[in-house]
Write a protein that holds these residues in place. Structure first.
Motif, PDB file in Angstrom:
ATOM      1  N   ALA A 190       0.839  -1.192   0.000  1.00  0.00           N
ATOM      2  CA  ALA A 190       0.000   0.000   0.000  1.00  0.00           C
ATOM      3  C   ALA A 190       0.875   1.244   0.000  1.00  0.00           C
ATOM      4  O   ALA A 190       1.955   1.264   0.594  1.00  0.00           O
ATOM      5  N   TYR A 191       0.381   2.287  -0.655  1.00  0.00           N
ATOM      6  CA  TYR A 191       1.147   3.513  -0.797  1.00  0.00           C
ATOM      7  C   TYR A 191       1.404   4.134   0.575  1.00  0.00           C
ATOM      8  O   TYR A 191       0.515   4.272   1.403  1.00  0.00           O
ATOM      9  N   GLY A 192       2.630   4.532   0.802  1.00  0.00           N
ATOM     10  CA  GLY A 192       2.977   5.183   2.059  1.00  0.00           C
ATOM     11  C   GLY A 192       4.472   5.232   2.224  1.00  0.00           C
ATOM     12  O   GLY A 192       5.216   4.697   1.401  1.00  0.00           O
ATOM     13  N   ASP A 193       4.916   5.864   3.305  1.00  0.00           N
ATOM     14  CA  ASP A 193       6.348   5.994   3.527  1.00  0.00           C
ATOM     15  C   ASP A 193       6.836   5.184   4.721  1.00  0.00           C
ATOM     16  O   ASP A 193       7.962   5.387   5.183  1.00  0.00           O
ATOM     17  N   HIS A 194       6.016   4.285   5.219  1.00  0.00           N
ATOM     18  CA  HIS A 194       6.450   3.437   6.318  1.00  0.00           C
ATOM     19  C   HIS A 194       6.502   1.988   5.867  1.00  0.00           C
ATOM     20  O   HIS A 194       5.623   1.509   5.154  1.00  0.00           O
ATOM     21  N   GLU A 195       7.515   1.288   6.301  1.00  0.00           N
ATOM     22  CA  GLU A 195       7.715  -0.077   5.821  1.00  0.00           C
ATOM     23  C   GLU A 195       6.573  -1.007   6.185  1.00  0.00           C
ATOM     24  O   GLU A 195       6.372  -2.016   5.511  1.00  0.00           O
ATOM     25  N   ARG A 196       5.795  -0.694   7.215  1.00  0.00           N
ATOM     26  CA  ARG A 196       4.717  -1.597   7.615  1.00  0.00           C
ATOM     27  C   ARG A 196       3.625  -1.696   6.573  1.00  0.00           C
ATOM     28  O   ARG A 196       2.804  -2.615   6.608  1.00  0.00           O
ATOM     29  N   THR A 197       3.568  -0.745   5.624  1.00  0.00           N
ATOM     30  CA  THR A 197       2.511  -0.793   4.607  1.00  0.00           C
ATOM     31  C   THR A 197       2.881  -1.684   3.426  1.00  0.00           C
ATOM     32  O   THR A 197       2.064  -1.914   2.549  1.00  0.00           O
ATOM     33  N   TYR A 198       4.108  -2.194   3.416  1.00  0.00           N
ATOM     34  CA  TYR A 198       4.583  -2.991   2.285  1.00  0.00           C
ATOM     35  C   TYR A 198       4.682  -4.458   2.663  1.00  0.00           C
ATOM     36  O   TYR A 198       5.206  -4.795   3.726  1.00  0.00           O
ATOM     37  N   ILE A 199       4.136  -5.317   1.805  1.00  0.00           N
ATOM     38  CA  ILE A 199       4.019  -6.738   2.151  1.00  0.00           C
ATOM     39  C   ILE A 199       4.969  -7.637   1.377  1.00  0.00           C
ATOM     40  O   ILE A 199       5.223  -8.760   1.789  1.00  0.00           O
ATOM     41  N   PHE A 200       5.438  -7.164   0.232  1.00  0.00           N
ATOM     42  CA  PHE A 200       6.390  -7.954  -0.550  1.00  0.00           C
ATOM     43  C   PHE A 200       7.726  -7.216  -0.558  1.00  0.00           C
ATOM     44  O   PHE A 200       7.774  -6.021  -0.851  1.00  0.00           O
TER      45      PHE A 200
END
Length: 120
Positions: free
Chosen positions: A99-109
């Motif tokens: 998901a768009y954002g600047d924090h690593e927690r929003t990215y799953i791959f």
């Protein structure tokens, strides 16, 4: 889903590199893609992100005006053009999709890192 980051290397200060992040499947049209970087003495930090459509981008203040993120959905590849490199840019660079954002927690791959070393 596998992400493959490449393009790192050794460059002198003031030089340029282009990183690539290739996906094993056509996911970039559905997910935002970001670049993060990490050094042995710093936590992983956000560098840049691009929306799934490619129409929205965001950059860390430290790289604004020097780095540019772009994507080619047809090639399942996202690029990070890095210009005017400085020694402080030395890090392992990771690409990630989510998901768009600047924090690593929003990215799953996440892909494996590619090392960028900038010499002074």
């Amino acid at each position: 889903v596998q992400l493959q980051a490449s393009g790192g290397g050794l460059v002198q200060a003031g030089g340029s590199l282009r990183l690539s992040c290739a996906a094993s499947t056509q996911i970039f049209s559905h997910y935002a893609v970001a670049w993060f970087r990490q050094t042995p003495v710093k936590e992983r930090e956000f560098v840049a992100t691009i929306s799934h459509s490619g129409g929205i981008t965001r950059y860390a203040d430290s790289v604004k005006g020097r780095f540019a993120i772009s994507k080619d959905n047809a090639k399942n590849t996202v690029y990070l053009q890095m210009n005017s490199l400085i020694p402080e840019d030395t890090a392992v660079y990771f690409c990630a999709a989510g998901a768009y954002g600047d924090h690593e927690r929003t990215y799953i791959f996440w892909g494996q890192g590619t090392l960028v070393t900038v010499s002074s």
